[in-house]
Scaffold this motif. Structure first.
Motif, short mmCIF file in Angstrom:
data_model
loop_
_atom_site.label_atom_id
_atom_site.label_comp_id
_atom_site.label_asym_id
_atom_site.label_seq_id
_atom_site.Cartn_x
_atom_site.Cartn_y
_atom_site.Cartn_z
N ALA A 119 66.19 47.21 116.18
CA ALA A 119 67.00 46.15 116.77
C ALA A 119 66.15 45.28 117.70
CB ALA A 119 68.16 46.74 117.53
N HIS A 120 65.19 45.87 118.39
CA HIS A 120 64.34 45.13 119.31
C HIS A 120 63.16 44.46 118.61
CE1 HIS A 120 66.57 46.55 122.73
NE2 HIS A 120 66.41 47.80 122.33
N HIS A 121 62.66 45.08 117.55
CA HIS A 121 61.50 44.58 116.82
C HIS A 121 61.76 44.69 115.32
CE1 HIS A 121 59.28 44.58 120.57
NE2 HIS A 121 59.66 45.83 120.76
N PRO A 122 62.54 43.77 114.76
CA PRO A 122 62.84 43.88 113.33
C PRO A 122 61.57 43.77 112.49
CG PRO A 122 63.68 41.80 114.25
CD PRO A 122 63.13 42.60 115.38
N LEU A 123 61.55 44.56 111.44
CA LEU A 123 60.40 44.55 110.54
C LEU A 123 60.48 43.36 109.58
CD1 LEU A 123 60.35 48.32 109.53
CD2 LEU A 123 58.73 47.16 111.03
N PRO A 124 59.34 42.87 109.16
CA PRO A 124 59.35 41.84 108.11
C PRO A 124 59.95 42.44 106.83
CG PRO A 124 57.18 42.04 109.11
CD PRO A 124 58.01 43.16 109.64
N PRO A 125 60.50 41.62 105.95
CA PRO A 125 61.16 42.14 104.74
C PRO A 125 60.31 43.09 103.91
CG PRO A 125 61.61 39.81 104.99
CD PRO A 125 60.60 40.17 106.05
N PHE A 126 59.05 42.76 103.67
CA PHE A 126 58.21 43.63 102.86
C PHE A 126 57.99 44.97 103.54
CE2 PHE A 126 54.15 45.44 101.60
CZ PHE A 126 54.37 45.59 100.23
N ALA A 127 57.76 44.96 104.84
CA ALA A 127 57.55 46.20 105.59
C ALA A 127 58.81 47.06 105.55
CB ALA A 127 57.16 45.89 107.02
N ARG A 128 59.97 46.43 105.64
CA ARG A 128 61.24 47.16 105.57
C ARG A 128 61.38 47.87 104.22
NH1 ARG A 128 65.64 43.20 106.36
NH2 ARG A 128 63.89 42.35 107.47
N VAL A 129 61.06 47.15 103.15
CA VAL A 129 61.13 47.74 101.80
C VAL A 129 60.13 48.88 101.68
CG1 VAL A 129 60.71 47.28 99.35
CG2 VAL A 129 62.03 45.66 100.70
N ALA A 130 58.90 48.67 102.13
CA ALA A 130 57.87 49.71 102.05
C ALA A 130 58.29 50.94 102.85
CB ALA A 130 56.54 49.17 102.57
N PHE A 131 58.87 50.73 104.02
CA PHE A 131 59.33 51.85 104.84
C PHE A 131 60.43 52.62 104.13
CE2 PHE A 131 62.03 53.60 108.23
CZ PHE A 131 61.09 54.37 108.90
N ASN A 132 61.38 51.92 103.53
CA ASN A 132 62.47 52.59 102.81
C ASN A 132 61.97 53.34 101.59
OD1 ASN A 132 64.49 51.87 104.61
ND2 ASN A 132 64.87 49.92 103.59
N VAL A 133 61.00 52.78 100.89
CA VAL A 133 60.39 53.48 99.74
C VAL A 133 59.71 54.76 100.23
CG1 VAL A 133 58.55 53.34 98.01
CG2 VAL A 133 60.15 51.45 98.29
N ALA A 134 59.00 54.68 101.34
CA ALA A 134 58.34 55.86 101.89
C ALA A 134 59.36 56.93 102.26
CB ALA A 134 57.50 55.48 103.11
N LEU A 135 60.49 56.53 102.82
CA LEU A 135 61.54 57.50 103.16
C LEU A 135 62.08 58.20 101.92
CD1 LEU A 135 63.60 55.67 105.94
CD2 LEU A 135 62.02 57.60 106.20
N VAL A 136 62.26 57.46 100.85
CA VAL A 136 62.76 58.05 99.60
C VAL A 136 61.74 59.04 99.04
CG1 VAL A 136 63.31 57.53 97.18
CG2 VAL A 136 64.28 56.13 99.01
N ILE A 137 60.48 58.66 99.06
CA ILE A 137 59.43 59.55 98.55
C ILE A 137 59.35 60.83 99.39
CG2 ILE A 137 56.93 59.80 98.25
CD1 ILE A 137 56.94 56.81 97.39
N LEU A 138 59.47 60.70 100.69
CA LEU A 138 59.48 61.89 101.56
C LEU A 138 60.67 62.79 101.26
CD1 LEU A 138 58.37 60.35 104.97
CD2 LEU A 138 57.11 61.99 103.58
N ALA A 139 61.82 62.21 101.02
CA ALA A 139 63.02 63.00 100.68
C ALA A 139 62.81 63.73 99.36
CB ALA A 139 64.25 62.10 100.61
N TRP A 140 62.21 63.05 98.38
CA TRP A 140 61.93 63.69 97.09
C TRP A 140 60.99 64.87 97.26
CZ3 TRP A 140 60.70 58.87 93.57
CH2 TRP A 140 61.91 58.23 93.23
#
Length: 66
Positions: free
Chosen positions: A6-27
């Protein structure tokens, strides 16, 4: 994490990369958990409230299925 975003929103690409990393970690966590579950004997499974059949069904799932 949401308060930081909320204080430092990520750029769109970084947000997507972060979410992909979270999915891979969950897998990976799911894959490891199922591998450990496969090693438990019937008595250990009973201790965690699971039958052998339930454990076999869980272990047979691909890592991407929750």
């Amino acid at each position: 994490m949401t308060s930081l975003a909320a204080h430092h929103p990520l750029p769109p690409f970084a947000r997507v990369a972060f979410n992909v990393a979270l999915v891979i970690l969950a897998w990976e966590e799911r894959r490891q958990s199922r591998r450990h579950l496969a090693r438990l004997d019937k008595h250990m499974l009973r201790d965690i409230g699971m039958t052998l059949r339930e454990a076999e069904d869980e272990v047979a799932k691909p890592f991407w299925r929750g």
